[in-house]
Design an enzyme around this catalytic site. Structure first.
Site, PDB file in Angstrom:
ATOM      1  N   CYS A  70      34.449  47.161  36.605  1.00  0.00           N
ATOM      2  CA  CYS A  70      34.308  47.151  35.151  1.00  0.00           C
ATOM      3  C   CYS A  70      35.657  47.113  34.437  1.00  0.00           C
ATOM      4  O   CYS A  70      35.711  46.756  33.262  1.00  0.00           O
ATOM      5  CB  CYS A  70      33.457  48.316  34.684  1.00  0.00           C
ATOM      6  SG  CYS A  70      34.013  49.905  35.280  1.00  0.00           S
ATOM      7  N   HIS A  71      36.735  47.430  35.141  1.00  0.00           N
ATOM      8  CA  HIS A  71      38.056  47.333  34.516  1.00  0.00           C
ATOM      9  C   HIS A  71      38.406  45.886  34.175  1.00  0.00           C
ATOM     10  O   HIS A  71      39.296  45.637  33.381  1.00  0.00           O
ATOM     11  CB  HIS A  71      39.136  47.950  35.422  1.00  0.00           C
ATOM     12  CG  HIS A  71      39.317  47.243  36.721  1.00  0.00           C
ATOM     13  ND1 HIS A  71      38.426  47.392  37.774  1.00  0.00           N
ATOM     14  CD2 HIS A  71      40.275  46.373  37.141  1.00  0.00           C
ATOM     15  CE1 HIS A  71      38.840  46.650  38.786  1.00  0.00           C
ATOM     16  NE2 HIS A  71      39.957  46.022  38.425  1.00  0.00           N
TER      17      HIS A  71
END
Length: 105
Positions: free
Chosen positions: A57-58
């Site tokens: 998700c980064h």
């Protein structure tokens, strides 16, 4: 489809974003077939198990390359560090250089 189904679909799309590339929340929503649901994609990223759970998700940022202000896995400094480790470049104002590092799905 319930919230958990939406979140899982969002996680499935984000798992496809390769290291060294980023996708925008809106791009993830469009790829899911839910083009008006960028905010919900943000909720899904916040609820994800993170990279340890296979959801990078980064690698999801705002369309202008801005980082999430409250990155759930250690703050925006950690998100930038993780992206830089993968070779993602930033503009002088701190945004991701989307012209060079945006994922072309």
């Amino acid at each position: 489809m319930g919230e958990s189904g939406f979140f899982e679909r969002a996680h499935d799309v984000v798992r496809q974003v390769p290291a060294g590339r980023v996708a925008s929340y809106g791009q993830v929503a469009r790829l899911m077939g839910a083009p008006r649901c960028a905010r919900q994609v943000g909720y899904a990223m916040h609820a994800s198990p993170g990279a340890a759970g296979g959801v990078p998700c980064h690698r999801v940022v705002f369309a202008d390359g801005s980082l999430a202000p409250g990155f759930a896995f250690g703050g925006p400094g950690e998100q930038r560090r993780m992206l830089e480790t993968e070779g993602v470049g930033f503009l002088p104002d701190g945004r991701v250089d989307m012209a060079r590092f945006a994922w072309e799905a």
